[in-house]
Design an enzyme around this catalytic site. Structure first.
Site, short mmCIF file in Angstrom:
data_model
loop_
_atom_site.label_atom_id
_atom_site.label_comp_id
_atom_site.label_asym_id
_atom_site.label_seq_id
_atom_site.Cartn_x
_atom_site.Cartn_y
_atom_site.Cartn_z
N GLU A 124 0.83 -1.21 0.00
CA GLU A 124 0.00 0.00 0.00
C GLU A 124 0.86 1.26 0.00
O GLU A 124 0.49 2.28 -0.58
CB GLU A 124 -0.91 -0.04 1.23
CG GLU A 124 -2.22 0.71 1.09
CD GLU A 124 -2.10 2.19 1.34
OE1 GLU A 124 -1.11 2.58 1.99
OE2 GLU A 124 -2.98 2.94 0.88
N THR A 178 -3.68 9.77 -3.24
CA THR A 178 -3.35 9.79 -1.81
C THR A 178 -2.01 10.46 -1.56
O THR A 178 -1.87 11.25 -0.63
CB THR A 178 -3.31 8.34 -1.27
OG1 THR A 178 -4.57 7.74 -1.55
CG2 THR A 178 -3.06 8.31 0.21
#
Ligand code: HSE
Length: 302
Positions: A124, A178
Site C-alpha cells: 500500500e 493519496t
C-alpha cells in the site's frame, strides 16, 4: 490459478487520521494470479494503474510475500478494480491485500493473514508516497473495525461491533491521489487544537466501542487538521454534509484522502435514502453505495 477478493475500507473517520479503519461489505478489488517459472511478477489490468513491481500495490505486496517465503517463482497477476482509482475508499490497500493473499495461496498458504501485515503495508505504501499507514491496509486484510497505530502500523486492535453499522457512501466522479493529498497536510499543528482533536478521537473510539452510533457525530465531524484541508478538494462538501444530516445521518466525514464521503446511517433503508440525498447535493456526477461493515477481510472468491 487463484482468484481473491479484498474489501474497500473507510479510513480516518474524522479525527482518526491513520488510526481508524473499517472494512466495507460488497465493494472491493479482485486479483487473479497464477504461478509462472519466469521468476518475475507481471501485472495486467484495464485500470489506469502502474504495472511494475515497484509501483503497483498488488505486485509489491506479492513480491514481499514471495521473499518472506524464500520463493523464487514468478507470478502473473490480473487486477480487476471494483474500487475506483483515487476515490478514497482504500483501493490501493485492497489490491495490495488481494495480491499478498493470492501469492500466499499459490505457495499453498504458508502464512496466516496476520503474517502478511508487513507485505500489505509495504504494498500500500507505494501509493501513499512511501509512508506506511494501516487504516486501509489492515481492514482490507482482516476486515471489521480496527484501530491501527500510526507509530507502528502493524500494531492494531479490533473493535467488536455491538450493533450493525450502516453506511451511505458518496463517490464523486473525480480522482484524488493519496500521495498528493498527504503531501498537502500541515507539518505542525497548534498545541490547543491537538489537545481538542485527541479528546474527540478518544470520545469517538469510546462511542464506537459502546455501539453509541447516535453520539458519534460531534466527535467525528470537527477534525481540525486533515478534513479542512481536504474539504477544499471535495466538490459540494458542505452541502453534502448538510444533506446527509437532514436525511438522518448520525455523522458524516471524508474517507481517506477523498473525494468519497460517508455517512453513518441508522439502518439499511435510511442508508439508501441518505445516499440519494448526498448524490442530489453533490454538484458533480457521483455514485452512491449503501453498505455496512464486513467482518471478513481478504478471501478467495469464485
Ligand atoms: N489515512 C490515510 C490518509 C488514508 O488519510 O491519507 C488514505 O488511504
Amino acid at each position: 490459478m487463484v482468484r481473491v477478493f479484498a474489501p474497500a475500507s473507510l479510513s480516518n473517520l474524522g479525527p482518526g487520521y491513520d488510526t481508524l479503519g473499517i472494512g466495507l461489505r460488497g465493494v472491493g478489488d479482485v486479483v487473479e494470479a497464477r504461478l509462472t517459472k519466469s521468476g518475475n511478477i507481471r501485472v495486467k489490468t484495464s485500470a489506469p494503474l502502474p504495472l511494475d513491481v515497484e509501483t503497483n500495490t498488488a505486485a509489491r505486496a506479492a513480491r514481499v510475500v514471495l521473499d518472506q517465503a524464500g520463493s523464487n517463482v514468478g507470478l502473473d497477476l490480473t487486477i480487476y478494480k471494483g474500487i475506483p482509482v483515487g476515490s478514497g475508499i482504500g483501493g490501493s490497500a485492497a489490491s495490495a491485500a488481494a495480491g499478498a493473499w493470492a501469492a500466499n495461496l499459490l505457495l499453498e498458504a504458508p502464512f496466516q493473514k496476520t503474517d502478511l501485515i508487513d507485505a500489505v503495508l509495504e504494498g500500500e505504501s507505494v501509493a501513499s508516497g512511501g509512508m506506511r499507514h494501516g487504516d486501509n491496509a489492515l481492514p482490507a486484510l482482516l476486515g471489521g473495525l480496527l484501530l491501527t497505530s500510526p507509530a507502528n502500523p502493524s500494531d492494531f486492535r479490533r473493535i467488536e461491533l455491538r450493533r450493525p453499522l450502516h453506511f451511505a457512501l458518496l463517490l464523486p466522479d473525480i480522482e484524488i491521489l493519496t500521495s498528493k493529498a498527504r503531501a498537502r497536510l500541515p507539518k505542525e499543528v497548534p498545541f490547543r487544537s491537538s489537545v481538542l482533536n485527541a479528546g474527540d478521537l478518544a470520545f469517538l473510539v469510546h462511542a464506537l466501542i459502546r455501539g453509541d452510533w447516535e453520539r458519534l457525530a460531534p466527535y467525528m465531524m470537527r477534525d481540525r487538521f486533515v478534513e479542512p484541508v481536504r474539504a477544499a478538494c471535495v466538490p459540494g462538501y458542505q452541502r453534502v454534509r448538510e444533506a446527509a444530516l437532514e436525511a438522518g445521518a448520525h455523522g458524516v466525514a471524508i474517507t481517506g484522502s477523498g473525494p468519497a464521503m460517508f455517512a453513518i446511517a441508522p439502518d439499511a433503508p435510511l442508508a439508501s435514502a441518505i445516499c440519494d440525498a448526498m448524490i442530489n447535493a453533490c454538484p458533480v456526477p457521483a455514485r452512491g453505495i449503501a453498505t455496512e461493515t464486513c467482518a471478513e477481510g481478504v478471501r478467495s472468491c469464485a
